[in-house]
Design an enzyme around this catalytic site. Structure first.
Site, PDB file in Angstrom:
ATOM      1  N   LYS A   1      43.159  45.278  38.557  1.00 43.82           N
ATOM      2  CA  LYS A   1      44.207  45.530  39.500  1.00 43.82           C
ATOM      3  C   LYS A   1      45.257  44.417  39.388  1.00 43.82           C
ATOM      4  CE  LYS A   1      41.421  43.870  43.448  1.00 43.82           C
ATOM      5  NZ  LYS A   1      40.956  44.075  44.761  1.00 43.82           N
TER       6      LYS A   1
ATOM      7  N   ARG B   1      37.026  49.013  56.028  1.00 46.06           N
ATOM      8  CA  ARG B   1      38.203  49.429  55.394  1.00 46.06           C
ATOM      9  C   ARG B   1      38.098  50.856  55.023  1.00 46.06           C
ATOM     10  NH1 ARG B   1      40.035  44.462  51.196  1.00 46.06           N
ATOM     11  NH2 ARG B   1      38.166  45.850  49.946  1.00 46.06           N
TER      12      ARG B   1
ATOM     13  N   TYR C   1      63.852  19.208  51.697  1.00 46.46           N
ATOM     14  CA  TYR C   1      64.676  20.246  52.680  1.00 46.46           C
ATOM     15  C   TYR C   1      64.175  19.703  54.158  1.00 46.46           C
ATOM     16  CZ  TYR C   1      67.545  23.196  50.054  1.00 46.46           C
ATOM     17  OH  TYR C   1      68.425  23.783  49.036  1.00 46.46           O
TER      18      TYR C   1
ATOM     19  N   MET D   1      63.432  26.358  46.184  1.00 48.69           N
ATOM     20  CA  MET D   1      63.411  27.806  45.452  1.00 48.69           C
ATOM     21  C   MET D   1      63.050  27.442  43.903  1.00 48.69           C
ATOM     22  SD  MET D   1      66.171  30.576  45.046  1.00 48.69           S
ATOM     23  CE  MET D   1      65.992  31.079  46.591  1.00 48.69           C
TER      24      MET D   1
END
Length: 361
Positions: free
Chosen positions: A35, A130, A258, A306
């Site tokens: 998956k 679930r 940053y 980024m």
């Protein structure tokens, strides 16, 4: 030339890890879980690597169809079953096996007509809460399926929340097994209950079918984030590798990145690596997260950008523009990086961005 960031997939490692799963439970049917694009390794690569599996398992019907189009002829299991009535027709057409976890799916199955019966895996909610039928409703669901001529074979399934930490006080593994045994008592069908954690840590558990996932890719499940995959006989299948594209000499009091959250307290050499959160590296990875530069262990410093990150080169005087940087994989277990970043190896594997080049070896 292309940007120097690359994911390297080791096909032989994938094959080795599957063999390890089969070695632990040699009598069991082995469903290799592919998956999420084979946990980020590529669906077609997973299909090639896991050719020795008895079947492939995933959740996406469209990916299951793609496997057939790629040439996979062995069984395919849809782990979440069908999402609407039309999916059952698709399953019958392509000979998929399907999980049944709710009354709606049984109803759809009863409304559909096929040329050949569909094999199903009836799922119990043994405590994870679930998907699945409650233990007290499981036998009735089984009988309803067994009465349907559209149904072929039936296997009994559940999913463990804590097979990696069997004594978890929230839901001990033994309690889930007890509930499963109670709810399936008297039902003549094989069990499909062992995931990676159960396969690695509870190979003596009764399970006629097993569903290894993360272990196939060289990761370890849940509470064993810090245990090297090699301790379980597994090999890393994915290496995320880049290069240094810049070097800065900074002084005490200088800030990096940053937010200026990292401030040097001594002279430092800072390396700039071509990899950032837009490539799938976790933005929340803190200063101290391990990396390798030319095979030497060092640390991330400052915030992830980024497209770039910064690492400490102070103790690696030979590092230079173009030096190889391993972000996880060969020599640096993905689970160790994930733990430092407050996540799990599964997420790192699955988060690789489309812009990152992928090669094989």
């Amino acid at each position: 030339m292309p940007r120097p960031l690359v994911v390297i997939i080791d096909i032989s490692a994938l094959q080795h890890n599957l063999a390890e799963a089969r070695r632990r439970l040699p009598a069991a049917t082995t469903w290799a879980v592919v998956k999420a694009n084979a946990y980020g390794h590529g669906l077609e690569r997973g299909m090639r690597a896991f050719g020795a599996a008895d079947g492939l398992a995933l959740i996406e019907p469209e990916a299951a169809v793609a496997l057939r189009e790629l040439g996979w002829q062995k069984p395919i299991l849809l782990l979440e079953g069908c999402f609407d009535l039309s999916d059952f027709r698709l399953a019958a057409q392509h000979k998929f096996e399907v999980t049944i976890h709710c009354p709606q799916q049984i109803g759809w199955l009863e409304k559909t007509r096929f040329d050949v019966p569909v094999n199903v895996h009836l799922k119990m909610n043994s405590g994870m809460n679930r998907l699945g039928f409650m233990p007290q409703d499981f036998s009735a669901a089984y009988r309803r399926l067994r009465a349907n001529a559209q149904v072929g074979s039936i296997a009994l399934m559940t999913h463990f929340a804590n097979a990696d930490a069997a004594d978890n006080p929230g839901l001990p593994l033994a309690e889930q097994v007890r509930r499963f045994e109670l709810g399936s008592a008297g039902l003549d069908a094989p069990w499909n209950i062992s995931n990676s954690a159960a396969t690695l840590m509870h190979a003596d558990m009764r399970s006629h079918q097993v569903r290894p996932g993360i272990m196939l890719y060289g990761g370890t499940p849940g509470a064993h984030k810090t245990s090297p995959a090699g301790a379980f006989g597994l090999r890393s299948a994915m290496t995320l590798q880049s290069e240094l594209i810049g070097i800065q000499q900074i002084h005490p009091g200088d800030a990096v990145g940053y937010g200026s959250r990292f401030i040097a307290d001594a002279p430092m050499t800072i390396g700039v690596v071509a990899c950032g959160y837009a490539d799938g590296y976790p933005r929340h990875a803190p200063t101290g997260t391990p990396v390798l530069v030319d095979g030497v262990r060092t640390r991330l410093v400052g915030n992830i950008s980024m497209d770039m990150m910064t690492v400490d080169l102070t103790a690696i005087p030979t590092a230079h523009h173009g030096s190889c940087v391993t972000l996880w994989g060969d020599g640096l277990p993905i689970d160790e990086v994930a733990e430092a970043a407050g996540t799990i190896g599964y997420e790192l594997m699955c988060a690789i961005a489309p812009r990152v080049r992928v090669t094989e070896r």
